[in-house]
Scaffold this motif. Structure first.
Motif, PDB file in Angstrom:
ATOM      1  N   ALA A  74       0.848  -1.199   0.000  1.00  0.00           N
ATOM      2  CA  ALA A  74       0.000   0.000   0.000  1.00  0.00           C
ATOM      3  C   ALA A  74       0.878   1.242   0.000  1.00  0.00           C
ATOM      4  CB  ALA A  74      -0.914   0.006   1.214  1.00  0.00           C
ATOM      5  N   PRO A  75       0.501   2.255  -0.759  1.00  0.00           N
ATOM      6  CA  PRO A  75       1.310   3.476  -0.762  1.00  0.00           C
ATOM      7  C   PRO A  75       1.226   4.162   0.599  1.00  0.00           C
ATOM      8  CG  PRO A  75      -0.709   3.785  -2.021  1.00  0.00           C
ATOM      9  CD  PRO A  75      -0.657   2.340  -1.623  1.00  0.00           C
ATOM     10  N   PRO A  76       2.330   4.691   1.078  1.00  0.00           N
ATOM     11  CA  PRO A  76       2.329   5.353   2.380  1.00  0.00           C
ATOM     12  C   PRO A  76       1.550   6.663   2.337  1.00  0.00           C
ATOM     13  CG  PRO A  76       4.444   5.612   1.319  1.00  0.00           C
ATOM     14  CD  PRO A  76       3.638   4.701   0.436  1.00  0.00           C
ATOM     15  N   VAL A  77       0.936   7.014   3.449  1.00  0.00           N
ATOM     16  CA  VAL A  77       0.211   8.273   3.567  1.00  0.00           C
ATOM     17  C   VAL A  77       1.188   9.316   4.069  1.00  0.00           C
ATOM     18  CG1 VAL A  77      -1.674   9.463   4.760  1.00  0.00           C
ATOM     19  CG2 VAL A  77      -1.932   7.079   4.082  1.00  0.00           C
ATOM     20  N   LYS A 114      17.789  -8.647  -5.004  1.00  0.00           N
ATOM     21  CA  LYS A 114      16.643  -8.083  -5.721  1.00  0.00           C
ATOM     22  C   LYS A 114      16.424  -6.618  -5.340  1.00  0.00           C
ATOM     23  CE  LYS A 114      14.242 -12.453  -6.311  1.00  0.00           C
ATOM     24  NZ  LYS A 114      13.058 -13.244  -5.991  1.00  0.00           N
ATOM     25  N   MET A 115      16.806  -6.269  -4.099  1.00  0.00           N
ATOM     26  CA  MET A 115      16.671  -4.890  -3.634  1.00  0.00           C
ATOM     27  C   MET A 115      17.893  -4.546  -2.789  1.00  0.00           C
ATOM     28  SD  MET A 115      12.675  -4.675  -2.436  1.00  0.00           S
ATOM     29  CE  MET A 115      12.553  -2.908  -2.501  1.00  0.00           C
ATOM     30  N   THR A 116      18.243  -3.269  -2.797  1.00  0.00           N
ATOM     31  CA  THR A 116      19.305  -2.807  -1.906  1.00  0.00           C
ATOM     32  C   THR A 116      18.669  -2.397  -0.583  1.00  0.00           C
ATOM     33  OG1 THR A 116      19.135  -0.495  -2.577  1.00  0.00           O
ATOM     34  CG2 THR A 116      20.622  -1.914  -3.878  1.00  0.00           C
ATOM     35  N   LYS A 117      19.492  -2.164   0.401  1.00  0.00           N
ATOM     36  CA  LYS A 117      18.980  -1.729   1.711  1.00  0.00           C
ATOM     37  C   LYS A 117      18.243  -0.398   1.570  1.00  0.00           C
ATOM     38  CE  LYS A 117      22.718  -4.098   4.026  1.00  0.00           C
ATOM     39  NZ  LYS A 117      24.029  -3.962   4.621  1.00  0.00           N
ATOM     40  N   ASN A 118      18.810   0.512   0.778  1.00  0.00           N
ATOM     41  CA  ASN A 118      18.172   1.816   0.587  1.00  0.00           C
ATOM     42  C   ASN A 118      16.825   1.692  -0.119  1.00  0.00           C
ATOM     43  OD1 ASN A 118      20.086   3.344   1.915  1.00  0.00           O
ATOM     44  ND2 ASN A 118      21.316   3.653   0.072  1.00  0.00           N
ATOM     45  N   ILE A 121      14.328   0.528   2.435  1.00  0.00           N
ATOM     46  CA  ILE A 121      13.984   1.634   3.339  1.00  0.00           C
ATOM     47  C   ILE A 121      13.005   2.594   2.676  1.00  0.00           C
ATOM     48  CG2 ILE A 121      14.941   3.691   4.471  1.00  0.00           C
ATOM     49  CD1 ILE A 121      17.508   1.923   4.972  1.00  0.00           C
ATOM     50  N   GLU A 122      13.255   2.935   1.408  1.00  0.00           N
ATOM     51  CA  GLU A 122      12.387   3.870   0.702  1.00  0.00           C
ATOM     52  C   GLU A 122      11.034   3.254   0.358  1.00  0.00           C
ATOM     53  OE1 GLU A 122      14.306   5.663  -2.678  1.00  0.00           O
ATOM     54  OE2 GLU A 122      16.120   6.068  -1.505  1.00  0.00           O
ATOM     55  N   PRO A 127      12.322   2.142   9.069  1.00  0.00           N
ATOM     56  CA  PRO A 127      13.438   2.953   9.567  1.00  0.00           C
ATOM     57  C   PRO A 127      14.775   2.236   9.377  1.00  0.00           C
ATOM     58  CG  PRO A 127      11.637   2.899  11.152  1.00  0.00           C
ATOM     59  CD  PRO A 127      11.301   1.907  10.081  1.00  0.00           C
ATOM     60  N   LYS A 128      15.785   3.016   9.052  1.00  0.00           N
ATOM     61  CA  LYS A 128      17.108   2.459   8.777  1.00  0.00           C
ATOM     62  C   LYS A 128      17.614   1.642   9.968  1.00  0.00           C
ATOM     63  CE  LYS A 128      21.641   4.015   7.170  1.00  0.00           C
ATOM     64  NZ  LYS A 128      22.417   5.200   6.770  1.00  0.00           N
ATOM     65  N   THR A 129      17.424   2.172  11.160  1.00  0.00           N
ATOM     66  CA  THR A 129      17.904   1.463  12.356  1.00  0.00           C
ATOM     67  C   THR A 129      17.183   0.129  12.536  1.00  0.00           C
ATOM     68  OG1 THR A 129      16.346   2.716  13.719  1.00  0.00           O
ATOM     69  CG2 THR A 129      18.606   3.538  13.612  1.00  0.00           C
TER      70      THR A 129
END
Length: 142
Positions: A74-77, A114-118, A121-122, A127-129
Motif C-alpha cells: 500500500a502506498p504510504p500516507v 533483488k533490492m538494496t537496503k536503501n 527503506i524507501e 526505519p534504517k535502524t
C-alpha cells in the motif's frame, strides 16, 4: 509465500488439508452443503464474516495475510495529508506490525540482490535502524 497476489480460497483449502478437519464438521460449522464449501475454496476473496468463521474454525488469522499485503504494497500516507484531515472515529494504529514472515521476506530481497537496503527503506518505509537491527539479529541465527 508472496503477499502480492492473494487467493484466500486456496489458502483456506490448504489449511483445511493440513489440519485434517473433516468436511462434515466444516459443513456443520457453516450450516451449508459440501458444494458451498468447495465454492469457497475456489473463491479468490470471501466476505469478512465468512473469513472470520474460517479463522476461528482453523485457528489461523487469515486477516493477517491482508495486513501483510498492506504493509508491503500500500502506498504510504504523507504526514501532512494526515494532519489536514479530521480525526477519525476509527481506531488509529501507531505503527506497522512486522511479523517474522515480513522480516524474512525483506531480508530475502536484500540477500538475493533483488533490492538494496536503501530501496527497502524507501519502498517499505522501514526505519534504517530497524532494518539494520533485523540484519544483525537474524544473520546471527543463520
Amino acid at each position: 509465500m508472496t503477499f502480492k497476489e492473494i487467493n484466500i480460497g486456496q489458502m483456506i483449502e490448504k489449511a483445511v488439508t493440513e489440519s485434517g478437519i473433516e468436511m462434515s464438521r466444516i459443513c456443520n460449522f457453516f450450516k451449508c452443503k459440501e458444494k458451498e464449501v468447495t465454492e469457497m475454496y475456489q473463491a479468490k476473496s470471501l466476505d469478512t464474516e465468512i473469513l472470520l468463521k474460517w479463522s476461528k474454525l482453523l485457528e489461523y488469522d487469515f486477516f493477517r495475510i491482508y495486513t501483510q499485503h498492506l504493509i508491503l504494497y500500500a502506498p504510504p500516507v504523507k504526514q501532512e495529508e494526515n494532519e489536514n484531515n479530521k480525526k477519525s472515529s476509527l481506531p488509529q494504529f501507531r505503527k506497522n506490525i512486522y511479523t517474522k514472515e515480513i522480516i524474512d521476506f525483506i531480508l530475502e530481497q536484500i540477500s538475493n540482490g533483488k533490492m538494496t537496503k536503501n530501496e527497502v527503506i524507501e519502498r517499505y518505509r522501514i526505519p534504517k535502524t530497524t532494518l539494520y537491527k533485523w540484519i544483525s539479529k537474524y544473520s546471527e541465527i543463520k
